[in-house]
Design an enzyme around this catalytic site. Structure first.
Site, short mmCIF file in Angstrom:
data_model
loop_
_atom_site.label_atom_id
_atom_site.label_comp_id
_atom_site.label_asym_id
_atom_site.label_seq_id
_atom_site.Cartn_x
_atom_site.Cartn_y
_atom_site.Cartn_z
N ASN A 6 -60.54 -77.69 37.06
CA ASN A 6 -60.07 -77.23 38.36
C ASN A 6 -60.58 -75.80 38.51
O ASN A 6 -60.02 -74.86 37.94
CB ASN A 6 -58.53 -77.29 38.39
CG ASN A 6 -57.96 -76.80 39.71
OD1 ASN A 6 -58.69 -76.27 40.56
ND2 ASN A 6 -56.67 -76.96 39.87
N ARG A 89 -61.51 -81.30 40.19
CA ARG A 89 -60.72 -81.19 41.41
C ARG A 89 -61.65 -80.72 42.53
O ARG A 89 -62.37 -79.73 42.37
CB ARG A 89 -59.58 -80.20 41.23
CG ARG A 89 -58.81 -80.03 42.51
CD ARG A 89 -57.71 -79.02 42.37
NE ARG A 89 -56.93 -78.98 43.60
CZ ARG A 89 -56.50 -77.87 44.17
NH1 ARG A 89 -56.74 -76.70 43.60
NH2 ARG A 89 -55.81 -77.91 45.28
N HIS A 178 -52.77 -81.25 49.15
CA HIS A 178 -51.95 -81.72 48.02
C HIS A 178 -51.97 -83.24 47.87
O HIS A 178 -51.03 -83.84 47.32
CB HIS A 178 -50.48 -81.27 48.16
CG HIS A 178 -50.28 -79.80 48.01
ND1 HIS A 178 -49.64 -79.02 48.94
CD2 HIS A 178 -50.63 -78.95 47.02
CE1 HIS A 178 -49.61 -77.77 48.55
NE2 HIS A 178 -50.22 -77.69 47.38
N ARG A 239 -46.64 -67.91 53.56
CA ARG A 239 -47.20 -68.45 54.81
C ARG A 239 -46.09 -68.87 55.76
O ARG A 239 -45.06 -69.37 55.31
CB ARG A 239 -48.10 -69.65 54.50
CG ARG A 239 -49.44 -69.24 53.91
CD ARG A 239 -50.23 -70.43 53.41
NE ARG A 239 -50.04 -70.63 51.99
CZ ARG A 239 -50.53 -71.66 51.30
NH1 ARG A 239 -51.26 -72.57 51.92
NH2 ARG A 239 -50.31 -71.77 50.01
N GLU A 384 -51.26 -83.18 38.72
CA GLU A 384 -52.54 -83.43 39.38
C GLU A 384 -53.65 -83.69 38.36
O GLU A 384 -54.52 -84.53 38.58
CB GLU A 384 -52.91 -82.23 40.26
CG GLU A 384 -52.08 -82.18 41.54
CD GLU A 384 -52.07 -80.83 42.21
OE1 GLU A 384 -51.59 -79.86 41.58
OE2 GLU A 384 -52.53 -80.74 43.35
P1 ADP Z 1 -48.14 -73.52 43.31
O1 ADP Z 1 -48.14 -74.00 44.73
O2 ADP Z 1 -48.63 -72.12 43.14
O3 ADP Z 1 -48.69 -74.54 42.30
P2 ADP Z 1 -45.60 -74.10 42.02
O4 ADP Z 1 -45.56 -75.57 42.24
O5 ADP Z 1 -45.76 -73.60 40.63
O6 ADP Z 1 -46.60 -73.37 42.98
O7 ADP Z 1 -44.21 -73.52 42.60
C1 ADP Z 1 -43.94 -72.15 42.63
C2 ADP Z 1 -42.56 -71.97 43.26
O8 ADP Z 1 -41.59 -72.68 42.49
C3 ADP Z 1 -42.10 -70.51 43.32
O9 ADP Z 1 -41.51 -70.24 44.56
C4 ADP Z 1 -41.03 -70.48 42.23
O10 ADP Z 1 -40.06 -69.52 42.51
C5 ADP Z 1 -40.45 -71.86 42.34
N1 ADP Z 1 -39.65 -72.17 41.17
C6 ADP Z 1 -40.06 -72.36 39.90
N2 ADP Z 1 -38.99 -72.53 39.08
C7 ADP Z 1 -37.89 -72.43 39.87
C8 ADP Z 1 -36.47 -72.50 39.65
N3 ADP Z 1 -35.99 -72.71 38.42
N4 ADP Z 1 -35.65 -72.34 40.71
C9 ADP Z 1 -36.13 -72.12 41.93
N5 ADP Z 1 -37.45 -72.05 42.22
C10 ADP Z 1 -38.30 -72.20 41.20
#
Ligand code: ADP
Length: 402
Positions: A6, A89, A178, A239, A384
């Site tokens: 990726n 990817r 996604h 966003r 993914e």
């Molecule tokens: P990306 O789109 O960058 O792949 P992720 O799927 O890793 O993002 O998600 C990131 C989001 O998930 C952030 O807003 C983070 O705060 C939230 N997140 C991760 N763990 C927790 C948790 N335990 N409680 C609430 N939100 C969480």
């Protein structure tokens, strides 16, 4: 073994799977390519290493990935020939790709043609594909497109009510995002429910830093929240999500903001960050909201309200709902956000089991609805890379059989 790549503009993420694509044996990331503080992180089944390294360009970064995989102590293979196929990817395949595909020169040319639709992502993906093919020239390479899954949307869902020539001449339409995550999660959800995917109507809520909600009926995407660019639908970390497009003219004419300033605001200063004034991270927002911060409470309520509205819209579009499936960082880990989204959904035959909801954090697949409910609510961690590896295996074995 199957290697997945990726490649972004300043990172390469890689993962090595067994031949059946059922198990990951090593993974890593080379980060901040071209910057002074570049580093890599790599893990196999027993060890994790993180090291600062000079990484002037993607060619060096690729070499680091391969060196890590071959490393005598923390590697996973003893010769490069152990890698039998590579899955890449690919972000944007426009309407040219409805499925993953084996890569040849014609595929590369089509990906290049899609650059105007994803000017940040596709050039990086192309670097990844070319770099990967240069390092491993004798194995098949497969491209797995984020946009492919959403190609089943009907015209009434993917078209904007604009002059039709914009679609015909410039491919201006909704593409979604996604898709690889949503495909993986919907397949796992059907397995968890022990029902065929073809019999189910579900909404997959991919709630991460980027947010996509997708209506999946009978295994096919029928509508999704992201459009041509990547900021429509539910508000995200930075966003805005849906806004009245008239706002852009207002910001320009009345407040004197330039197009670049408006774009920066909508992509980087809005969403959870913009409303809370504190953070784009749902963990920080949740903690502050629980401590009484009103703006953070509002940011969480707005986030959940937008998600609930799309859930209702998509249930209506599909004429029913068998399952709501939560995935990605927030979907997989935030009982608070899931509870807010589901609080008014009894009319859909859907209610959370509070204990199960609290328990569903940190990566397990599970149902979190009350058992007697008509509509299931599931938490399914996305993967993914695994979907890319599974597609790579599928395409390579059908090529071998041909
Ligand atoms: P990306 O789109 O960058 O792949 P992720 O799927 O890793 O993002 O998600 C990131 C989001 O998930 C952030 O807003 C983070 O705060 C939230 N997140 C991760 N763990 C927790 C948790 N335990 N409680 C609430 N939100 C969480």
């Amino acid at each position: 073994m199957i290697l997945t790549i990726n490649c972004g503009s300043s990172t390469i993420k890689y993962q090595l799977f067994n031949n059946e694509a059922t198990q990951s044996v090593a993974s890593g990331i080379v980060s901040r390519i071209g910057e002074a503080d570049a580093y890599f992180q790599h893990q196999n089944q027993t060890e994790t290493v993180k090291e600062s390294r000079s990484v002037p360009d993607h060619t060096v970064a690729f070499q680091i990935c391969i060196d890590n995989l071959l490393h005598p102590t923390y590697g996973a293979i003893d010769k490069i020939e152990a890698i039998e196929a590579v899955g890449h990817r690919a972000v944007h395949g426009a309407d040219l790709f409805v499925d993953s595909t084996l890569i040849d020169e014609a595929v590369i040319a089509k990906l290049e043609a899609c650059v105007p639709l994803a000017p940040l992502h596709n050039p990086a993906n192309l670097i990844g594909i070319r770099g990967g093919m240069a390092l491993l020239p004798h194995v098949p390479h497969v491209a797995v497109f984020d946009t492919a899954f959403n190609q089943t949307m009907p015209a009434k869902a993917y078209l904007y009510a604009l002059p039709y020539e914009l679609y015909e001449q410039h491919k201006i339409r909704k593409y979604g995002f996604h898709g690889t995550s949503v495909r993986y999660v919907s397949e796992r959800a059907a397995a968890l429910l022990q029902r065929p995917l073809s019999a189910l109507k579900m909404v997959v809520a991919h709630l991460g830093n980027g947010v996509t909600m997708t209506a999946v009926a009978h295994g096919q995407a029928v509508d999704t929240t992201i459009g041509l660019a990547t900021f429509s639908g539910v508000m995200m970390g930075t966003r805005s999500g849906d806004i009245d497009p008239g706002l852009i003219f207002h910001l320009h004419r009345q407040l004197g903001l330039s197009l670049t300033e408006i774009e920066d605001m909508l992509y980087k200063q809005s969403g959870l960050l913009g409303v809370s004034g504190l953070s784009n991270d749902m963990r920080t927002i949740t903690e502050a909201a629980q401590a009484g911060n009103g703006r953070c409470q509002l940011a969480m309520e707005m986030f959940a309200y937008m998600a609930t509205k799309y859930l209702g819209a998509f249930a209506a579009a599909m004429g029913g709902l068998d399952a709501l499936v939560f995935t990605a960082g927030i979907g997989e880990n935030s009982p608070e956000v899931r509870a807010l989204i589901c609080q008014n959904l009894a009319f859909l035959g859907l209610a959370l089991d509070p204990a199960a909801n609290q328990q569903a954090v940190g990566g397990q697949e599970m149902a979190i609805n009350q058992v007697e409910d008509k509509t299931a609510v599931l938490v399914v961690p996305t993967n993914e890379e695994k979907m890319i590896a599974l597609d790579t295996r599928r395409l390579v074995s059908s090529k071998n059989q041909a």
